[in-house]
Design a protein around this motif. Structure first.
Motif, PDB file in Angstrom:
ATOM      1  N   MET A  75       0.845  -1.191   0.000  1.00 31.91           N
ATOM      2  CA  MET A  75       0.000   0.000   0.000  1.00 31.91           C
ATOM      3  C   MET A  75       0.886   1.249   0.000  1.00 31.91           C
ATOM      4  O   MET A  75       1.902   1.290   0.703  1.00 31.91           O
ATOM      5  CB  MET A  75      -0.903   0.024   1.230  1.00 31.91           C
ATOM      6  CG  MET A  75      -1.824  -1.173   1.371  1.00 31.91           C
ATOM      7  SD  MET A  75      -2.891  -1.034   2.832  1.00 31.91           S
ATOM      8  CE  MET A  75      -4.410  -0.487   2.052  1.00 31.91           C
ATOM      9  N   GLU A  79      -2.862   5.212   0.858  1.00 37.44           N
ATOM     10  CA  GLU A  79      -3.731   4.050   1.091  1.00 37.44           C
ATOM     11  C   GLU A  79      -3.609   3.568   2.528  1.00 37.44           C
ATOM     12  O   GLU A  79      -4.599   3.187   3.160  1.00 37.44           O
ATOM     13  CB  GLU A  79      -3.359   2.930   0.115  1.00 37.44           C
ATOM     14  CG  GLU A  79      -3.698   3.265  -1.327  1.00 37.44           C
ATOM     15  CD  GLU A  79      -2.989   2.389  -2.345  1.00 37.44           C
ATOM     16  OE1 GLU A  79      -3.379   2.426  -3.527  1.00 37.44           O
ATOM     17  OE2 GLU A  79      -2.029   1.675  -1.975  1.00 37.44           O
ATOM     18  N   VAL A 132      -5.533   7.233  -4.010  1.00 35.21           N
ATOM     19  CA  VAL A 132      -5.463   5.806  -3.679  1.00 35.21           C
ATOM     20  C   VAL A 132      -6.032   4.970  -4.826  1.00 35.21           C
ATOM     21  O   VAL A 132      -6.782   5.469  -5.670  1.00 35.21           O
ATOM     22  CB  VAL A 132      -6.242   5.500  -2.376  1.00 35.21           C
ATOM     23  CG1 VAL A 132      -5.611   6.231  -1.198  1.00 35.21           C
ATOM     24  CG2 VAL A 132      -7.710   5.906  -2.503  1.00 35.21           C
ATOM     25  N   TYR A 189     -12.996   2.911   2.809  1.00 34.33           N
ATOM     26  CA  TYR A 189     -11.877   2.354   2.052  1.00 34.33           C
ATOM     27  C   TYR A 189     -11.580   0.971   2.625  1.00 34.33           C
ATOM     28  O   TYR A 189     -10.701   0.794   3.468  1.00 34.33           O
ATOM     29  CB  TYR A 189     -10.653   3.268   2.097  1.00 34.33           C
ATOM     30  CG  TYR A 189      -9.683   2.978   0.972  1.00 34.33           C
ATOM     31  CD1 TYR A 189     -10.030   3.275  -0.353  1.00 34.33           C
ATOM     32  CD2 TYR A 189      -8.456   2.395   1.217  1.00 34.33           C
ATOM     33  CE1 TYR A 189      -9.167   2.997  -1.390  1.00 34.33           C
ATOM     34  CE2 TYR A 189      -7.581   2.116   0.178  1.00 34.33           C
ATOM     35  CZ  TYR A 189      -7.945   2.416  -1.123  1.00 34.33           C
ATOM     36  OH  TYR A 189      -7.086   2.130  -2.160  1.00 34.33           O
ATOM     37  N   PHE A 194      -9.922  -3.889  -1.343  1.00 35.02           N
ATOM     38  CA  PHE A 194      -8.609  -3.520  -1.874  1.00 35.02           C
ATOM     39  C   PHE A 194      -7.799  -4.768  -2.207  1.00 35.02           C
ATOM     40  O   PHE A 194      -7.232  -4.890  -3.304  1.00 35.02           O
ATOM     41  CB  PHE A 194      -7.861  -2.662  -0.846  1.00 35.02           C
ATOM     42  CG  PHE A 194      -6.447  -2.319  -1.237  1.00 35.02           C
ATOM     43  CD1 PHE A 194      -6.172  -1.164  -1.951  1.00 35.02           C
ATOM     44  CD2 PHE A 194      -5.389  -3.158  -0.898  1.00 35.02           C
ATOM     45  CE1 PHE A 194      -4.868  -0.849  -2.320  1.00 35.02           C
ATOM     46  CE2 PHE A 194      -4.086  -2.851  -1.267  1.00 35.02           C
ATOM     47  CZ  PHE A 194      -3.824  -1.692  -1.974  1.00 35.02           C
TER      48      PHE A 194
END
Length: 214
Positions: A75, A79, A132, A189, A194
């Motif tokens: 990341m 992020e 991100v 998020y 992700f």
């Protein structure tokens, strides 16, 4: 003079290591769910278990992730800042450069309105812009802002967004930021989303403290 016995011993040791590695991988593959397998093997590697089969721990991790087909990623700092948190979605683009241009447009509009020294809510706004990877459409980038600068609830973030939408008192700022904020929405998020797109993150931030939401 070549020591044939030593060479033979080394070959037998390597064969034994390969057999043991194959056995461990097979057993884990059969009886441990893939998601937990990553956690278990990473612990083994860190404690030196798998490194008994190779000379280098990081090489062991590469071999393992290749074997089970697990995609990994790192990341970026933005992020990492917003992982698992509620943020305000502002815009998306296919390329990082495009979303960075959008961020710069907002920053320049705010700086023209308030200057660089003014500690207004808009200073806080631009400081907390984050670029991100997109968790709704794989491969793209999104621009988000963490209006509360830390752990928060969905309803708190929504209220903060409404406050900013009502605080557009400058024509230039309203032209640039107003159109973006009018389409803005609150999202989480989400780390699982992700990792579904981009692979298991090697630098996941600690689980945030629980926040009481009402």
């Amino acid at each position: 003079m070549v020591d044939n016995n030593s060479d033979q011993d080394q070959k037998e040791k390597l064969d034994l290591q390969e057999t043991a590695q194959s056995l461990v991988e097979r057993v884990l593959q059969l009886f441990v769910p893939r998601k937990f397998l990553v956690v278990i093997m990473s612990i083994f590697i860190l404690t030196g278990f798998v490194s008994e089969f190779t000379s280098y721990t990081f090489k062991a991790w590469d071999i393992f992730t290749d074997f089970i087909g697990v995609k990994t990623t790192t990341m970026n700092s933005h992020e990492n800042d917003v992982a698992r948190e509620w943020v305000v979605f502002l815009d998306r683009a296919e390329e990082f450069e495009q979303i960075n241009v959008m961020r710069e447009i907002i920053v320049h509009a705010v700086e023209a309105h308030i200057g660089t020294e003014n500690e207004s809510p808009w200073s806080h706004f631009v400081r907390n812009l984050r670029m991100v990877r997109d968790i709704e459409f794989e491969g793209g980038w999104i621009l988000v802002v963490d209006l509360l600068g830390g752990i928060s609830c969905e309803n708190h973030m929504s209220e903060s967004l409404k406050s900013y939408q009502a605080y557009l008192d400058n024509p230039r700022l309203k032209d640039v930021v107003g159109s973006i904020l009018s389409q803005a929405r609150v999202i989480k998020y989400d780390l699982e989303k992700f990792e579904e797109f981009y692979g298991v993150a090697s630098n996941v931030p600690p689980m945030p403290a629980q926040t009481i939401c009402n």
